[in-house]
Every structure is written in C-alpha cells, then in structure tokens.
Design a protein around this motif. Structure first.
Motif, PDB file in Angstrom:
ATOM      1  N   TRP A  62     -69.160  12.534  -7.792  1.00 28.74           N
ATOM      2  CA  TRP A  62     -68.944  13.795  -7.064  1.00 28.74           C
ATOM      3  C   TRP A  62     -69.258  13.562  -5.589  1.00 28.74           C
ATOM      4  O   TRP A  62     -70.410  13.375  -5.211  1.00 28.74           O
ATOM      5  N   PHE A  63     -68.238  13.574  -4.734  1.00 31.60           N
ATOM      6  CA  PHE A  63     -68.399  13.307  -3.302  1.00 31.60           C
ATOM      7  C   PHE A  63     -68.395  14.620  -2.518  1.00 31.60           C
ATOM      8  O   PHE A  63     -67.799  15.620  -2.938  1.00 31.60           O
ATOM      9  N   SER A  64     -69.074  14.574  -1.387  1.00 28.36           N
ATOM     10  CA  SER A  64     -69.048  15.720  -0.476  1.00 28.36           C
ATOM     11  C   SER A  64     -69.243  15.235   0.955  1.00 28.36           C
ATOM     12  O   SER A  64     -69.875  14.195   1.194  1.00 28.36           O
ATOM     13  N   ILE A  65     -68.662  15.998   1.867  1.00 30.68           N
ATOM     14  CA  ILE A  65     -68.859  15.745   3.306  1.00 30.68           C
ATOM     15  C   ILE A  65     -69.754  16.856   3.821  1.00 30.68           C
ATOM     16  O   ILE A  65     -69.385  18.027   3.805  1.00 30.68           O
ATOM     17  N   GLN A  66     -70.964  16.496   4.262  1.00 29.13           N
ATOM     18  CA  GLN A  66     -71.905  17.502   4.729  1.00 29.13           C
ATOM     19  C   GLN A  66     -72.826  16.891   5.783  1.00 29.13           C
ATOM     20  O   GLN A  66     -73.208  15.727   5.691  1.00 29.13           O
ATOM     21  N   ASN A  67     -73.138  17.693   6.764  1.00 30.50           N
ATOM     22  CA  ASN A  67     -74.063  17.286   7.831  1.00 30.50           C
ATOM     23  C   ASN A  67     -73.638  15.969   8.477  1.00 30.50           C
ATOM     24  O   ASN A  67     -74.461  15.070   8.710  1.00 30.50           O
ATOM     25  N   LYS A  86     -56.704  24.001  -6.134  1.00 31.69           N
ATOM     26  CA  LYS A  86     -57.930  24.749  -5.851  1.00 31.69           C
ATOM     27  C   LYS A  86     -58.725  24.145  -4.694  1.00 31.69           C
ATOM     28  O   LYS A  86     -59.774  24.661  -4.338  1.00 31.69           O
ATOM     29  N   LEU A  87     -58.242  23.022  -4.170  1.00 31.70           N
ATOM     30  CA  LEU A  87     -59.022  22.284  -3.184  1.00 31.70           C
ATOM     31  C   LEU A  87     -58.930  22.922  -1.799  1.00 31.70           C
ATOM     32  O   LEU A  87     -57.850  23.245  -1.321  1.00 31.70           O
ATOM     33  N   GLU A  88     -60.078  23.079  -1.179  1.00 24.27           N
ATOM     34  CA  GLU A  88     -60.125  23.599   0.183  1.00 24.27           C
ATOM     35  C   GLU A  88     -61.186  22.851   0.965  1.00 24.27           C
ATOM     36  O   GLU A  88     -62.174  22.389   0.388  1.00 24.27           O
ATOM     37  N   VAL A 134     -68.318  20.455   4.110  1.00 31.41           N
ATOM     38  CA  VAL A 134     -66.954  20.572   4.610  1.00 31.41           C
ATOM     39  C   VAL A 134     -65.955  20.495   3.461  1.00 31.41           C
ATOM     40  O   VAL A 134     -64.998  21.269   3.389  1.00 31.41           O
ATOM     41  N   MET A 135     -66.203  19.548   2.530  1.00 30.14           N
ATOM     42  CA  MET A 135     -65.303  19.361   1.400  1.00 30.14           C
ATOM     43  C   MET A 135     -66.074  18.655   0.288  1.00 30.14           C
ATOM     44  O   MET A 135     -66.986  17.865   0.545  1.00 30.14           O
ATOM     45  N   GLU A 136     -65.715  18.926  -0.970  1.00 29.74           N
ATOM     46  CA  GLU A 136     -66.370  18.271  -2.097  1.00 29.74           C
ATOM     47  C   GLU A 136     -65.391  18.171  -3.264  1.00 29.74           C
ATOM     48  O   GLU A 136     -64.459  18.957  -3.373  1.00 29.74           O
ATOM     49  N   GLY A 137     -65.641  17.184  -4.117  1.00 28.53           N
ATOM     50  CA  GLY A 137     -64.779  16.971  -5.284  1.00 28.53           C
ATOM     51  C   GLY A 137     -65.002  15.581  -5.847  1.00 28.53           C
ATOM     52  O   GLY A 137     -65.769  14.768  -5.306  1.00 28.53           O
ATOM     53  N   TYR A 138     -64.322  15.283  -6.953  1.00 28.10           N
ATOM     54  CA  TYR A 138     -64.473  13.994  -7.615  1.00 28.10           C
ATOM     55  C   TYR A 138     -63.559  12.942  -6.994  1.00 28.10           C
ATOM     56  O   TYR A 138     -62.397  13.203  -6.672  1.00 28.10           O
ATOM     57  N   GLN A 181     -54.514  12.701   0.810  1.00 30.99           N
ATOM     58  CA  GLN A 181     -54.233  13.179   2.165  1.00 30.99           C
ATOM     59  C   GLN A 181     -55.269  14.216   2.602  1.00 30.99           C
ATOM     60  O   GLN A 181     -55.707  14.236   3.759  1.00 30.99           O
ATOM     61  N   ALA A 182     -55.678  15.073   1.660  1.00 35.90           N
ATOM     62  CA  ALA A 182     -56.666  16.098   1.998  1.00 35.90           C
ATOM     63  C   ALA A 182     -58.008  15.475   2.367  1.00 35.90           C
ATOM     64  O   ALA A 182     -58.666  15.907   3.327  1.00 35.90           O
ATOM     65  N   TRP A 183     -58.439  14.470   1.592  1.00 35.41           N
ATOM     66  CA  TRP A 183     -59.716  13.818   1.900  1.00 35.41           C
ATOM     67  C   TRP A 183     -59.656  13.074   3.244  1.00 35.41           C
ATOM     68  O   TRP A 183     -60.606  13.121   4.036  1.00 35.41           O
ATOM     69  N   ILE A 184     -58.550  12.385   3.466  1.00 35.71           N
ATOM     70  CA  ILE A 184     -58.422  11.668   4.746  1.00 35.71           C
ATOM     71  C   ILE A 184     -58.460  12.656   5.907  1.00 35.71           C
ATOM     72  O   ILE A 184     -59.154  12.434   6.921  1.00 35.71           O
ATOM     73  N   LYS A 185     -57.747  13.762   5.765  1.00 38.48           N
ATOM     74  CA  LYS A 185     -57.737  14.763   6.843  1.00 38.48           C
ATOM     75  C   LYS A 185     -59.118  15.388   7.018  1.00 38.48           C
ATOM     76  O   LYS A 185     -59.560  15.660   8.137  1.00 38.48           O
ATOM     77  N   ALA A 186     -59.827  15.615   5.884  1.00 37.93           N
ATOM     78  CA  ALA A 186     -61.163  16.195   5.965  1.00 37.93           C
ATOM     79  C   ALA A 186     -62.124  15.254   6.678  1.00 37.93           C
ATOM     80  O   ALA A 186     -62.950  15.688   7.494  1.00 37.93           O
ATOM     81  N   VAL A 187     -62.039  13.940   6.368  1.00 35.07           N
ATOM     82  CA  VAL A 187     -62.911  12.966   7.046  1.00 35.07           C
ATOM     83  C   VAL A 187     -62.581  12.918   8.533  1.00 35.07           C
ATOM     84  O   VAL A 187     -63.487  12.921   9.394  1.00 35.07           O
ATOM     85  N   GLN A 188     -61.302  12.890   8.844  1.00 30.73           N
ATOM     86  CA  GLN A 188     -60.909  12.843  10.262  1.00 30.73           C
ATOM     87  C   GLN A 188     -61.367  14.092  11.008  1.00 30.73           C
ATOM     88  O   GLN A 188     -61.874  14.014  12.140  1.00 30.73           O
ATOM     89  N   THR A 189     -61.203  15.246  10.373  1.00 30.18           N
ATOM     90  CA  THR A 189     -61.628  16.496  10.992  1.00 30.18           C
ATOM     91  C   THR A 189     -63.142  16.517  11.177  1.00 30.18           C
ATOM     92  O   THR A 189     -63.657  16.991  12.203  1.00 30.18           O
ATOM     93  N   SER A 190     -63.869  15.991  10.199  1.00 29.15           N
ATOM     94  CA  SER A 190     -65.331  15.947  10.294  1.00 29.15           C
ATOM     95  C   SER A 190     -65.786  15.011  11.403  1.00 29.15           C
ATOM     96  O   SER A 190     -66.780  15.279  12.090  1.00 29.15           O
ATOM     97  N   ILE A 191     -65.060  13.894  11.579  1.00 21.55           N
ATOM     98  CA  ILE A 191     -65.388  12.972  12.677  1.00 21.55           C
ATOM     99  C   ILE A 191     -65.220  13.677  14.017  1.00 21.55           C
ATOM    100  O   ILE A 191     -66.091  13.619  14.903  1.00 21.55           O
ATOM    101  N   ALA A 192     -64.112  14.390  14.142  1.00 25.37           N
ATOM    102  CA  ALA A 192     -63.858  15.102  15.395  1.00 25.37           C
ATOM    103  C   ALA A 192     -64.902  16.194  15.625  1.00 25.37           C
ATOM    104  O   ALA A 192     -65.392  16.385  16.750  1.00 25.37           O
ATOM    105  N   THR A 193     -65.272  16.889  14.571  1.00 22.08           N
ATOM    106  CA  THR A 193     -66.275  17.949  14.691  1.00 22.08           C
ATOM    107  C   THR A 193     -67.625  17.373  15.089  1.00 22.08           C
ATOM    108  O   THR A 193     -68.363  17.966  15.890  1.00 22.08           O
ATOM    109  N   ALA A 194     -67.968  16.192  14.537  1.00 24.66           N
ATOM    110  CA  ALA A 194     -69.241  15.554  14.879  1.00 24.66           C
ATOM    111  C   ALA A 194     -69.288  15.217  16.363  1.00 24.66           C
ATOM    112  O   ALA A 194     -70.317  15.418  17.031  1.00 24.66           O
TER     113      ALA A 194
END
Length: 751
Positions: free
Chosen positions: A292-297, A260-262, A272-276, A354-367
C-alpha cells in the motif's frame, strides 16, 4: 382415638389379633418401600437441580461476557447486564428451594424411616421371639403326665412366666404399631407441606423479581420494534444502493480500481495519493510484492499492513525523478529514481500508471513551491489539484483477470444458481466437483467429508489461478449432466431452497450413493484393438522420454491425424470401457468433463495402467501438458508421489518435459523432489542436465526452503515470504501467461 390394633385383643391373642398384626406388618413393609423410593427420587431431583444451577450459572456468565464485549453499545450492554443479574437472582432462589427440599423431604422422611420404622422392626422381632416361647411352653404344659407332679409344677411355672412376658411385650408391640400409624400421617404431611411452601416461596420470589423487571422489558420490546423497522428500512436502502453500484460496476472496467482513484495535492491529511502498487525487491531474486503506497509530506512511503509503520522509499521528492519503464517483461511499470537509489513499481493498469506518475510529478512541483522556489511553481489552473480517472475500454483478457472469483465462476453455464437446489446467486463452491452452491447446500456438502466435496467461499477465500481455471472448465451444467443423468427417468424432484431434510437426502444420494448416475456396463479390460488405438500417442511420448540422455532435448511426437483422434474418442465413449482407463485417457486428452464422468462411475483416481508401465492418470495429465487437468486430479485425491515402473512420479515427468507450471504445482502440493528413478536421478539432476533454468530455480528454492524450515523447526509452515512470492509469480504465469514459461522448449527448438 382410633387404634389400628386393639389392646384387649392383644391380651386374648385371638385370631383377630394375629390377622390384624399380619395386615399391619404388610402395610408397614409397603410403607417403607414407598418412602425409600421417594427419598431416592428426591436425591436425584436435588442433584439434577444443582447441576441445572451450575449450567445456568455458566450460561449467565456467558451473557455477562457478551455484555462486556458490547460495551460500545449502551443499550445492549445495559440490557444484558440487567438480565444476567435477574438470572443470578433466580439461580439463588433455585439453590434455596433445593436446600429446603433436602431438609423437608430427604432429611425428614429419611429420619422417619431410620428411627421409627427401626423401632417397629425391633419390637416385631421381640414379639415373634416371645410368641414362639409361649407356644413352646403351652405345648410342653399340655404334654406333662398327671402322675409326675414335679414336672407338672415346673411346666405350670414356665407357662405362667412366659404368659406374663408375652403380655408385656405384646402390649409394647401394639403400642409401637399404634404410635407408628399415628405418626406416619403427621410426618408425611409435614414434610410435603414444607416442600410445597418452599415452592410457594420460590415462585413468589420469581414473580416479584420479574414484576419489577417487567416495565423495563416492555420498554425494551417497544424499542426493539423500532429497531426492527429501522433495520428493515436500512436493508432496503443498502440493497437499492448495492443494486445501483452493481449496475454501474457492470459497465466499468474490472481490470483496475482506477474509476475510484483520485489525487489531491491540497489534501487536508497531507496524503496526495494512495493505493496498491507492486514493488520489485532489491534482493537477488528480484521478487515483486504488493504494498500500500502513499504520497504524503513530500515523501513516497508504503505499508505491508495497516498497523505497520510506513517504510520511506523517497525522503524528499524534490530530489527524485519518475519515468516509464518499457524494457522489462511486466506491464505498467514505472521507476522513481533518487540520488541514492531507484524503486521499480508496477500499477494494475496503464491509466493507474499515468495517474501515479502525474501524482509524483505534481508532488515534486508542489514541494518546490512550498520551499519558495518560484521557478518551479506549477500553475494550479493548468494542472488541476484533483483528477478522476475513467475506467476506459480494456480488452476482454484484462477484464477477466481483474474480475473476482465470484464473477469469473458465475459466468460459466449453470453456475448462476445452486447446483443442487437452484437458489440464485450462489456464493460457495465445491472445488473438486467444480460446482457452485448456496450456503445451505455448502453446509451439507461439508458434512459429507472432503473425500466427497471440498467447499470454499467464492467471496471470502483466496483463489489460486489454477484452481480458478479448474472451476471455469467444469460448472453446474457439466456436472449435473453426469450426476443427475437419471433424475427425470426416475421421477425424482430436486429439492427447493429451504427444504433442509430433503436437500440432505438428495445430496447424499447424488454424490455419495451416486443413484442418479447413468451406470453402464464396465469391462475389466477393453478389446486389444481399442487398447492399441487409445494408447498409441501416449506410448510414443513415453518412449521419447525414456530414451533421453544427459543434455538431450525433449522431442514431442507429432499429433495424430483427425481420423485417428475420432477413433480414439469413439473408443473412449464406448460403454464397455473401464472407468479407470477412461479417466486415464481423458487425463491425457485434457477432457475434464470426461474425467468427472469417469470418477462418477467409480474410477480410482490413482489407477495404474499395467499395459503402460503402471502410469497413472496424473502422469498422463503431465504428458498431456495441462496444468488444470493435474489440479483436478490432485483435488480429487490423486497421489502426487505415485511412480511408474521406471520409478518416475509426476514431478519427474514434468521436469523431463520442461513443464515449469506443473513442476511448480507439484512442489506446492507436497511432491517429494528427493525421489530417484531407476537410473538414480532425482528431478533436480534431470533439470540440471537439461539446462532448464526455470525448473532448476524452482527445485533449488523448494529444497532451500525445506532445509530452512527443518533447521528452524518450522515444520508445517509454508516458508519465507520470498519463497512464497516466487512460487506465486510462477503460478500466475503458468495460468495466465503460459507462453512465457515455454522459453526452454523454444530455445531447444532453435538448435
């Protein structure tokens, strides 16, 4: 006008007059009794009615409270408010009815009894007195001799005066009688007519009230019919959806929620992403907590509870890096590193990591892109903004660890239906019996008391790992072979779902009276040869433990030969075996079905073997090395602090043997770690001398937590979060990865 007593007969004072008086006096006495009884019954009725009004008013207030609670549902709130107002009006009508009853029956008839009947009694007393005086005057006049002229004149005068007085009082008495007889009719009928008119008014008021309410109730009924139809339709749709998702879920990997993770770098809410994730604390204990972690702003944040303000882990993702961590014991870990600190995190699966690592990397690039750094722009087409992870194929062990308690327990043979009535898909369990139950049978089990059955929900309650493994070791088939052994022989039919009374009788007979257990003859002591065989391995182990000195290592005696094990099991199954001894031996052999059988046959869970230093089944479970066996005995009432003749309880023996998981379990179950054996050693002293770091840590943490709670007055509280997390980690490890807790034994064997 009809008179009860004739005035002419009164003057004659004839026998007819006296007979009439006697009849009237008896009738008035009976009337007084009837009226007194009626007045008392009226008082009881009024008091009961007032109590009813008070209870009705409390009920009406409850409806109003429910209406206020349902303020978000206009239909429910309006209906309940209107109904409560109508009920209040009915309470007012009832109050008026009881007030009128008090005036018409109680007050009016009571006044008639007190006033009119009192006058009658007074007149009767005067009549009886003058009647006696007249009789005396007549007798005296008749006895006077004719030659005594003076006495003749005196007697004649007295008789004449007495007769005049008698006639006057007798006429008054007759008048009082006739008036009373005439008045009582009017008083009784007047009071009853007033009472009936009060009822007529009450029912007219109620009829008018509900006539006005009738159209609204009719409309509400029609609306309710539609709601029932809609609810049935929604239920079918939800059941269909539930079935579809359940079928889909059966094909997925339950070890994680990654199906269910996106993640979406362009999410409208900025998340960008959230979950436990598990986060390793920076304290000295390095405890892991699920948050509960999330990547936002452009920040990495977490929350413990939904209402808590997010805690910022990384202020600016542009300044951090993310990497895998393979140099620690826990799996699926990764580290987010910033210039000032690092944060160790753990996902539930490799795909989630892998999803969290990719999400963090993508967020770094977006920032960087948002700040205008063209060199750090990420090609959106080559790195999609949204990604969905498939469940994949994980190993069977991972699948079991990720399943819910319900799925784990229902996989056991017989557990897919209720143990007592056979209803499918049971959602409740008896943890000390190791069975699954439907909701109705679980309620009956609760009524038996926790000394017979401890009920817990498979879906609503949290399950400790050792308790979940205990449920998986037993099951409905195993327990029913014991507790329903004679059902077919006795011609007993198991109750069907919905038969509440039959279920109660059956369950009580099954578990409390144990009528269906196949009782066998029990000997107070087994033959000497059997005793020696069944206790040989236990005695070897106990002797090796009792000879330990400071710094000595545990030497576990070798396992017995195959033939010896067969002999032991044969004697264990002997029909001449003591149930307490059977429980004792089965505890060492980790045989939970045999233990359940022994308890069903009446074994004392705290039975002490006088032949082996008064050791208990719980101590035998420690020697056998099984955590689940210990948990089963504790759930069935075993005393965690009962000691043998050497003064050693289960915690002592677990510490000596280096069984870290058992030490953790006993401390959670209230074991006294301050108790000393005959050598004056407590468990902490033994652990320090043996240099067992894990057990020393557990004992010191428990002691520290105990002292902290005592100093802060937190009696009965579980302790701080760090303490709970550490013990939770040890419990998980003892149940799921016991090999990691064998470091002490492995290290000792190297030397």
């Amino acid at each position: 006008m009809k008179m009860t007593v004739d005035f002419e007969e009164c003057l004659k004072d004839s026998p007819r007059f006296r007979a009439a008086l006697e009849e009237v006096e008896g009738d008035v006495a009976e009337l007084e009794l009837k009226l007194d009884k009626l007045v008392k019954l009226c008082i009881v009725m009024i008091d009961t009615g007032k109590a009813f009004c008070v209870a009705n008013k409390q009920f009406m207030n409850g409806i109003r409270d429910l209406a206020q609670y349902s303020s978000n549902d206009a239909v429910v709130e309006t209906s309940l408010t209107k109904f409560s107002d109508s009920l209040q009006e009915m309470i007012n009508f009832h109050t008026i009815l009881f007030d009128q009853t008090q005036r018409s029956i109680k007050a009016q008839l009571q006044n008639f009894v007190k006033e009119d009947l009192r006058k009658f009694k007074d007149a009767k007393k005067q009549f009886e007195k003058v009647s006696e005086e007249k009789e005396n005057a007549l007798v005296k006049n008749a006895q006077v001799q004719r030659n005594k002229q003076h006495e003749v004149e005196e007697a004649t005068n007295i008789l004449t005066a007495t007769r005049k007085c008698f006639r006057h009082i007798a006429l008054d008495y007759v008048l009082q009688i006739n008036v009373l007889q005439s008045k009582r009719r009017s008083e009784i009928l007047k009071s009853m007519l007033s009472f009936m008119y009060a009822h007529l008014a009450f029912f007219h008021q109620g009829y008018d009230l509900f006539s006005e309410l009738g159209p609204y109730m009719k409309d509400l009924g029609a609306q309710l019919d539609r709601l029932v139809v809609d609810a049935a339709k929604e239920k079918r749709e939800m059941e269909q959806k539930h079935s579809t998702i359940q079928q889909k879920a059966a094909l997925q990997d339950f070890s994680s929620d990654d199906s269910k993770l996106e993640y979406n770098v362009d999410a409208a809410n900025g998340i960008v992403m959230e979950g436990y994730l598990f986060k390793r604390a920076s304290n000295a204990f390095k405890t892991w907590n699920r948050r509960w972690f999330s990547i936002q702003n452009n920040q990495l944040v977490y929350q413990k509870k939904f209402k808590d303000n997010p805690t910022v882990v990384v202020e600016d993702l542009r300044l951090c890096t993310v990497k895998h961590c393979e140099d620690i014991e826990r799996r699926f870990c990764f580290e987010v590193v910033s210039p000032t600190k690092s944060c160790m995190l753990q996902a539930d699966s490799e795909k989630l990591r892998q999803a969290w690592i990719k999400a963090v990397q993508t967020s770094i690039a977006t920032a960087y892109r948002e700040k205008g750094d063209e060199s750090e722009k990420l090609d959106k087409k080559s790195s999609p903004s949204t990604g969905s992870l498939d469940s994949g194929n994980e190993s069977k062990d991972k699948l079991l660890k990720g399943e819910s308690a319900l799925q784990r327990v229902q996989c056991i043979p017989g557990n897919a239906s209720c143990c007592d009535c056979g209803l499918a898909d049971p959602r409740w369990a008896s943890i000390n019996l190791g069975i699954t139950l439907c909701i109705e049978c679980s309620g009956i089990h609760r009524s038996l008391g926790v000394h017979f059955s401890k009920v817990r929900s498979l879906t609503l309650d949290t399950w400790e790992p050792e308790l979940l493994k205990l449920m998986c070791e037993l099951g409905n088939d195993v327990i029913n072979r014991v507790y329903e052994a004679k059902v077919e022989k006795m011609g007993i039919k198991k109750p069907q779902p919905g038969q509440r009374q039959e279920k109660e009788a059956y369950i009580k007979a099954k578990y409390v009276e144990r009528k269906f257990v196949d009782k066998y003859s029990v000997s107070s002591s087994p033959p000497e040869q059997e005793k020696r065989i069944v206790s040989k391995s236990c005695e070897e182990k106990r002797l090796s433990i009792s000879k330990l000195g400071p710094g000595d290592q545990v030497r576990v005696p070798p396992q017995s030969s195959e033939g010896e094990r067969q002999d032991s099991s044969v004697f264990l199954d002997s029909k001449h075996f003591n149930p307490g001894l059977q429980l004792y031996r089965a505890s060492y052999e980790k045989n939970l079905p045999k233990m359940a059988e022994a308890l069903a046959h009446g074994a004392d869970v705290n039975w002490a073997n006088s032949e082996e230093n008064k050791a208990t089944p719980l101590i035998q479970a420690v020697l056998g090395g099984s955590l689940v066996t210990c948990e089963f005995l504790l759930q069935n009432g075993a005393n965690v602090n009962q000691r043998d003749v050497q003064g050693r309880g289960p915690l002592h023996h677990a510490t000596v043997l280096g069984h870290t998981g058992q030490v953790c379990l006993f401390l959670k179950r209230g074991a006294n770690q301050h108790a000393t054996d005959e050598e004056g050693k407590d468990p902490l002293t033994i652990a320090v001398e043996a240099a067992n770091a894990d057990i020393v840590t557990l004992l010191r943490l428990a002691r520290m937590n105990e002292e902290m709670r005592e100093s802060e007055g937190l009696y009965g509280q579980p302790g701080d979060e760090t303490y709970q997390d550490i013990f939770r980690d040890f419990s998980q490890m003892a149940s799921n990865n016991p090999e990691k807790l064998n470091r002490f034994q492995q290290d000792s064997q190297k030397f």
